[in-house]
Design a protein around this motif. Structure first.
Motif, mmCIF file in Angstrom:
data_model
loop_
_atom_site.group_PDB
_atom_site.id
_atom_site.type_symbol
_atom_site.label_atom_id
_atom_site.label_comp_id
_atom_site.label_asym_id
_atom_site.label_seq_id
_atom_site.Cartn_x
_atom_site.Cartn_y
_atom_site.Cartn_z
ATOM 1 N N THR A 128 -8.992 -14.184 11.076
ATOM 2 C CA THR A 128 -7.610 -13.730 11.331
ATOM 3 C C THR A 128 -7.266 -13.742 12.820
ATOM 4 O O THR A 128 -8.147 -13.844 13.672
ATOM 5 C CB THR A 128 -7.296 -12.315 10.772
ATOM 6 O OG1 THR A 128 -7.873 -11.314 11.612
ATOM 7 C CG2 THR A 128 -7.770 -12.174 9.339
ATOM 8 N N ILE B 105 -5.966 -6.600 7.024
ATOM 9 C CA ILE B 105 -5.110 -7.643 6.430
ATOM 10 C C ILE B 105 -4.748 -7.378 4.978
ATOM 11 O O ILE B 105 -3.651 -7.736 4.537
ATOM 12 C CB ILE B 105 -5.759 -9.039 6.611
ATOM 13 C CG1 ILE B 105 -4.737 -10.142 6.297
ATOM 14 C CG2 ILE B 105 -7.027 -9.178 5.771
ATOM 15 C CD1 ILE B 105 -5.119 -11.497 6.791
ATOM 16 N N GLU C 234 -1.255 -13.832 10.241
ATOM 17 C CA GLU C 234 -2.605 -13.554 10.742
ATOM 18 C C GLU C 234 -3.566 -14.703 10.430
ATOM 19 O O GLU C 234 -4.391 -15.087 11.260
ATOM 20 C CB GLU C 234 -3.132 -12.257 10.120
ATOM 21 C CG GLU C 234 -2.540 -11.004 10.715
ATOM 22 C CD GLU C 234 -2.937 -10.816 12.167
ATOM 23 O OE1 GLU C 234 -4.134 -10.929 12.479
ATOM 24 O OE2 GLU C 234 -2.048 -10.582 12.992
ATOM 25 N N ILE C 235 -3.452 -15.226 9.208
ATOM 26 C CA ILE C 235 -4.353 -16.321 8.813
ATOM 27 C C ILE C 235 -3.975 -17.605 9.553
ATOM 28 O O ILE C 235 -4.816 -18.284 10.145
ATOM 29 C CB ILE C 235 -4.288 -16.535 7.288
ATOM 30 C CG1 ILE C 235 -4.758 -15.270 6.562
ATOM 31 C CG2 ILE C 235 -5.128 -17.743 6.880
ATOM 32 C CD1 ILE C 235 -4.477 -15.272 5.058
#
Ligand SMILES: [Zn+2]
Length: 256
Positions: free
Chosen positions: A129, A135, A146-147
């Motif tokens: 991330t 998450i 984030e990914i």
């Protein structure tokens, strides 16, 4: 300071799926690196890898590899003091072992040369991330950012987003995070079956002991950059794995 037993820590880990909130503990896996100004990434030297194909005989979330071959994968949360990263990578290489590093995106921003350092040592690099937040509890758009944020940094630095995604602050991905990871190009979530809780700084002997108690052929071990105990433990751990006839290989090799 309150002493927290291994049993307590395991209960906390189970309850919090990787989040340890007690003030008596160092919340290593929960430590975020402050975003820093981006520096220009070095020219990509890795040959861009094709998009990873799903490993059809494995579930969406992989906890371990085949139990019938004497190999294990040592997988690391990629964050924290880069000196610990260099020390762990070098120790592994001196032993002829390979590691898998799940890098936090902001850590790559702060230390872009580490991406190439990891790959040049024959290790594997994946996505942990962008900012190492919780998450599984984030709204879809935020979790997706984030990914993808970490994937973009991996791609810019190495030419590939890497094969593996591991959720932050959780041992397993929620169904939503699993789906978002797949959409971002990670067919599998990389979990683990051995967790010595090295980020709680239990002492190097305890890290070695806890791994060796649980590890067996095919195991995926969760470890962390950024902690002195992990650095101190790795040579002894590799020696003990040798004695058990287990070889530390990259996750891709473990699962191939
Ligand atoms: Zn982590």
């Amino acid at each position: 300071m309150v002493r927290v037993t291994t049993t307590d820590r395991r209960a906390l880990l189970r309850a919090g799926a990787g989040i340890v909130a007690s003030g008596a503990l160092t919340t290593g896996c929960a430590t975020a690196v402050a975003p820093s100004s981006r520096t220009s990434p070095p020219a990509a030297r890795q040959t861009p890898a094709p998009a990873p194909a799903p490993l059809l005989r494995y579930p969406a979330q992989i906890l371990h590899g085949p139990r019938d071959r004497p190999r294990v994968a040592l997988t690391f949360h990629g964050n924290g003091d880069p000196a610990t990263a260099h020390a762990l990578l070098t120790a592994a290489e001196e032993h002829g072992s390979r590691l898998t590093v799940l890098a936090v995106g902001t850590w790559l921003d702060a230390h872009p040369a580490l991406a190439r350092r990891i790959l040049d040592g024959g290790h594997e690099l994946g996505n942990h991330t962008l900012r190492h937040l919780d998450i599984n509890t984030m709204p879809e758009a935020d979790a997706d950012a984030e990914i993808r944020g970490c994937a973009e940094r991996l791609k810019a630095l190495t030419g590939s987003i890497g094969t593996w995604f591991r959720p932050s602050r959780a041992a397993r991905a929620s169904p939503l995070v699993e789906r978002l990871a797949r959409r971002a190009g990670y067919p599998h979530v990389l979990s683990y079956d051995v967790d010595p809780l090295d980020f709680t700084s239990p002492g190097a002997p305890a890290v070695v002991r806890d791994v060796m108690t649980e590890v067996r052929a095919g195991s995926i071990v969760s470890l962390h950059f950024g902690y002195a105990d992990t650095v101190a433990a790795l040579p002894g751990l590799l020696h003990e794995l040798d004695r058990r006839g287990l070889r530390a290989v990259t996750t891709t090799e473990l699962l191939s």
